[in-house]
Design a protein around this motif. Structure first.
Motif, PDB file in Angstrom:
ATOM      1  N   HIS A 287      28.434  42.860  46.046  1.00 14.34           N
ATOM      2  CA  HIS A 287      29.867  43.076  46.109  1.00 14.34           C
ATOM      3  C   HIS A 287      30.495  42.780  44.743  1.00 14.34           C
ATOM      4  O   HIS A 287      30.140  41.813  44.076  1.00 14.34           O
ATOM      5  CB  HIS A 287      30.497  42.169  47.174  1.00 14.34           C
ATOM      6  CG  HIS A 287      30.169  42.594  48.573  1.00 14.34           C
ATOM      7  ND1 HIS A 287      29.129  42.058  49.290  1.00 14.34           N
ATOM      8  CD2 HIS A 287      30.749  43.533  49.378  1.00 14.34           C
ATOM      9  CE1 HIS A 287      29.072  42.628  50.486  1.00 14.34           C
ATOM     10  NE2 HIS A 287      30.034  43.529  50.570  1.00 14.34           N
ATOM     11  N   LYS A 288      31.424  43.631  44.352  1.00 15.51           N
ATOM     12  CA  LYS A 288      32.109  43.471  43.072  1.00 15.51           C
ATOM     13  C   LYS A 288      33.093  42.304  43.154  1.00 15.51           C
ATOM     14  O   LYS A 288      33.919  42.249  44.073  1.00 15.51           O
ATOM     15  CB  LYS A 288      32.864  44.749  42.712  1.00 15.51           C
ATOM     16  CG  LYS A 288      33.634  44.666  41.385  1.00 15.51           C
ATOM     17  CD  LYS A 288      34.395  45.938  41.090  1.00 15.51           C
ATOM     18  CE  LYS A 288      35.619  46.080  41.988  1.00 15.51           C
ATOM     19  NZ  LYS A 288      36.657  45.050  41.730  1.00 15.51           N
ATOM     20  N   PRO A 289      33.040  41.376  42.209  1.00  9.15           N
ATOM     21  CA  PRO A 289      34.040  40.298  42.191  1.00  9.15           C
ATOM     22  C   PRO A 289      35.450  40.857  42.022  1.00  9.15           C
ATOM     23  O   PRO A 289      35.662  41.819  41.276  1.00  9.15           O
ATOM     24  CB  PRO A 289      33.627  39.463  40.969  1.00  9.15           C
ATOM     25  CG  PRO A 289      32.181  39.764  40.765  1.00  9.15           C
ATOM     26  CD  PRO A 289      32.015  41.196  41.163  1.00  9.15           C
ATOM     27  N   HIS A 290      36.402  40.247  42.699  1.00  5.52           N
ATOM     28  CA  HIS A 290      37.782  40.737  42.623  1.00  5.52           C
ATOM     29  C   HIS A 290      38.371  40.570  41.224  1.00  5.52           C
ATOM     30  O   HIS A 290      39.339  41.258  40.878  1.00  5.52           O
ATOM     31  CB  HIS A 290      38.651  40.006  43.647  1.00  5.52           C
ATOM     32  CG  HIS A 290      38.266  40.283  45.077  1.00  5.52           C
ATOM     33  ND1 HIS A 290      38.269  41.547  45.614  1.00  5.52           N
ATOM     34  CD2 HIS A 290      37.842  39.454  46.070  1.00  5.52           C
ATOM     35  CE1 HIS A 290      37.883  41.494  46.882  1.00  5.52           C
ATOM     36  NE2 HIS A 290      37.612  40.238  47.181  1.00  5.52           N
ATOM     37  N   VAL A 291      37.791  39.684  40.426  1.00  3.95           N
ATOM     38  CA  VAL A 291      38.324  39.454  39.084  1.00  3.95           C
ATOM     39  C   VAL A 291      37.974  40.586  38.128  1.00  3.95           C
ATOM     40  O   VAL A 291      38.492  40.642  37.008  1.00  3.95           O
ATOM     41  CB  VAL A 291      37.812  38.118  38.499  1.00  3.95           C
ATOM     42  CG1 VAL A 291      38.296  36.942  39.338  1.00  3.95           C
ATOM     43  CG2 VAL A 291      36.290  38.112  38.390  1.00  3.95           C
TER      44      VAL A 291
ATOM     45  N   ALA B  84      30.517  35.913  36.325  1.00  5.28           N
ATOM     46  CA  ALA B  84      31.786  36.590  36.084  1.00  5.28           C
ATOM     47  C   ALA B  84      32.923  35.912  36.837  1.00  5.28           C
ATOM     48  O   ALA B  84      34.025  35.715  36.292  1.00  5.28           O
ATOM     49  CB  ALA B  84      31.671  38.061  36.492  1.00  5.28           C
ATOM     50  N   GLU B  85      32.688  35.558  38.088  1.00  2.85           N
ATOM     51  CA  GLU B  85      33.725  34.901  38.884  1.00  2.85           C
ATOM     52  C   GLU B  85      34.092  33.542  38.306  1.00  2.85           C
ATOM     53  O   GLU B  85      35.251  33.113  38.393  1.00  2.85           O
ATOM     54  CB  GLU B  85      33.249  34.744  40.329  1.00  2.85           C
ATOM     55  CG  GLU B  85      33.224  36.059  41.100  1.00  2.85           C
ATOM     56  CD  GLU B  85      32.744  35.884  42.525  1.00  2.85           C
ATOM     57  OE1 GLU B  85      31.768  35.122  42.733  1.00  2.85           O
ATOM     58  OE2 GLU B  85      33.343  36.493  43.442  1.00  2.85           O
ATOM     59  N   ALA B  86      33.119  32.854  37.719  1.00  7.11           N
ATOM     60  CA  ALA B  86      33.362  31.526  37.144  1.00  7.11           C
ATOM     61  C   ALA B  86      34.018  31.591  35.772  1.00  7.11           C
ATOM     62  O   ALA B  86      34.390  30.555  35.209  1.00  7.11           O
ATOM     63  CB  ALA B  86      32.042  30.758  37.054  1.00  7.11           C
ATOM     64  N   GLY B  87      34.147  32.790  35.220  1.00  7.56           N
ATOM     65  CA  GLY B  87      34.725  32.926  33.887  1.00  7.56           C
ATOM     66  C   GLY B  87      33.741  32.702  32.764  1.00  7.56           C
ATOM     67  O   GLY B  87      34.139  32.614  31.591  1.00  7.56           O
ATOM     68  N   ASP B  88      32.439  32.620  33.085  1.00  3.54           N
ATOM     69  CA  ASP B  88      31.416  32.389  32.068  1.00  3.54           C
ATOM     70  C   ASP B  88      30.861  33.685  31.478  1.00  3.54           C
ATOM     71  O   ASP B  88      30.104  33.643  30.510  1.00  3.54           O
ATOM     72  CB  ASP B  88      30.254  31.591  32.670  1.00  3.54           C
ATOM     73  CG  ASP B  88      30.636  30.147  32.955  1.00  3.54           C
ATOM     74  OD1 ASP B  88      31.435  29.588  32.171  1.00  3.54           O
ATOM     75  OD2 ASP B  88      30.149  29.595  33.960  1.00  3.54           O
TER      76      ASP B  88
END
Length: 326
Positions: free
Chosen positions: A122-126, A285-289
């Motif tokens: 699933h694609k992260p919403h961010v 990606a979701e964690a911003g890393d």
């Protein structure tokens, strides 16, 4: 659906946009309508047969003698699930997903069929679709080389050669997320970019700076370019250091087997896409890393221009491919 086929190795004149029957997902498969894809360095190498020295015949034997046996190239994708086959439980119609088809390719089209337990999540919403599509090729390569072949550890000194491309920008960020001290090798024009991605030091090769001048400097060298002499790269490693040959000719790979001293060693190979690694990429990606670096965007009908951009060797991050109706 429309798809881009490559009829023969060589220039972009061998590309053609054709109408194909919409593929139907079988048991355990899903069909994804593409919102974005990419033209990667790997796509360009296969299409043009610009491969590492010593691998021309091997690539023809594996991919097709006069042209790609699978004429629709492209691996990375992001889109919406349109249909599912029998026994599919992870995804349903309308789900936003991203991933990679790997050696099956086929993503330079308006839709692609993949296994639900393959390299799709699933694609992260961010992430927007263009950003999601920009990640799988570079991030899969960087993750597997740094984690599995390099066994990178926190506080080690990592050198990323070719730090501004799709693979290099991912390696800088993943190396930083793993706790390494990252030195990026790129042009002076891309210094600010790689610093923003997490590089602690930058070596500008076009200003006469030499990343391998100092001996025993790095624990891990991640080389996505492969131009410096092997001996100099090995000397720049600390004791028990690891040279990761992301791009290398057959002769270099053979020589690397005998080049290790003081526990230094070289590692090569091909990244293999997996569901687990796509989950890790999504988590980063979701964690911003991990963020997408996009060089440029082209429509499917402009794919020849997209390939020309990749061929310059000067792109920053990924070249994204969008449907004509977006």
């Amino acid at each position: 659906m429309r798809a881009v086929i490559c009829r023969a190795y060589g220039g972009t004149e061998h590309l053609e946009i054709v109408e194909r029957e919409l593929p139907r997902p079988g048991p355990g498969e899903i069909r994804v309508g593409l919102c974005a894809g990419t033209v990667s360095a790997a796509d360009w190498r296969i299409r043009s047969l610009t491969v590492p020295p010593g691998y021309g015949l091997a690539v023809r034997a594996a991919m097709g003698w006069g042209g790609p046996r699978q004429p629709v190239l492209g691996t990375a994708f992001s889109g919406v699930v349109e249909a599912v086959g029998a026994d599919v439980t992870r995804f349903g119609p309308g789900d936003e997903v991203f991933g990679s088809t790997g050696m099956n390719m086929g993503a330079h089209a308006e839709a692609v069929v993949v296994k639900e337990d393959g390299a799709v999540v699933h694609k992260p919403h961010v992430l927007m679709h263009s950003q999601a599509a920009a990640l799988p090729f570079g991030a899969t390569t960087a993750l597997q080389f740094l984690r599995d072949r390099g066994r990178l550890r926190a506080k080690e000194r990592l050198c990323v050669v070719g730090a501004s491309g799709a693979v290099g920008t991912a390696a800088v960020q993943i190396g930083r997320a793993m706790g390494a001290h990252v030195t990026a090798v790129c042009s002076a024009a891309n210094a600010d970019l790689v610093r923003d991605l997490g590089a602690r030091e930058v070596i500008a090769y076009d200003e006469g700076e030499d990343p391998f001048e100092e001996e025993n400097r790095f624990d891990v060298i991640f080389d996505a370019v492969g131009q410096a002499p092997l001996k100099r790269r090995m000397r720049a490693l600390r004791r028990r250091g690891r040279l990761l040959l992301v791009y290398a000719g057959l002769g270099t790979q053979i020589a690397a087997r005998f080049a290790g001293r003081g526990g230094r060693r070289a590692r090569d190979g091909i990244a293999q896409e997996s569901h687990a690694d796509m989950e890790e990429i999504a988590r980063l990606a979701e964690a911003g890393d991990l963020r997408a670096v996009i060089d440029s965007r082209y429509r499917l009908s402009e794919i020849a221009a997209a390939y020309d951009r990749v061929a310059t060797g000067r792109k920053r991050g990924a070249v994204v491919l969008l449907p004509d109706d977006v």
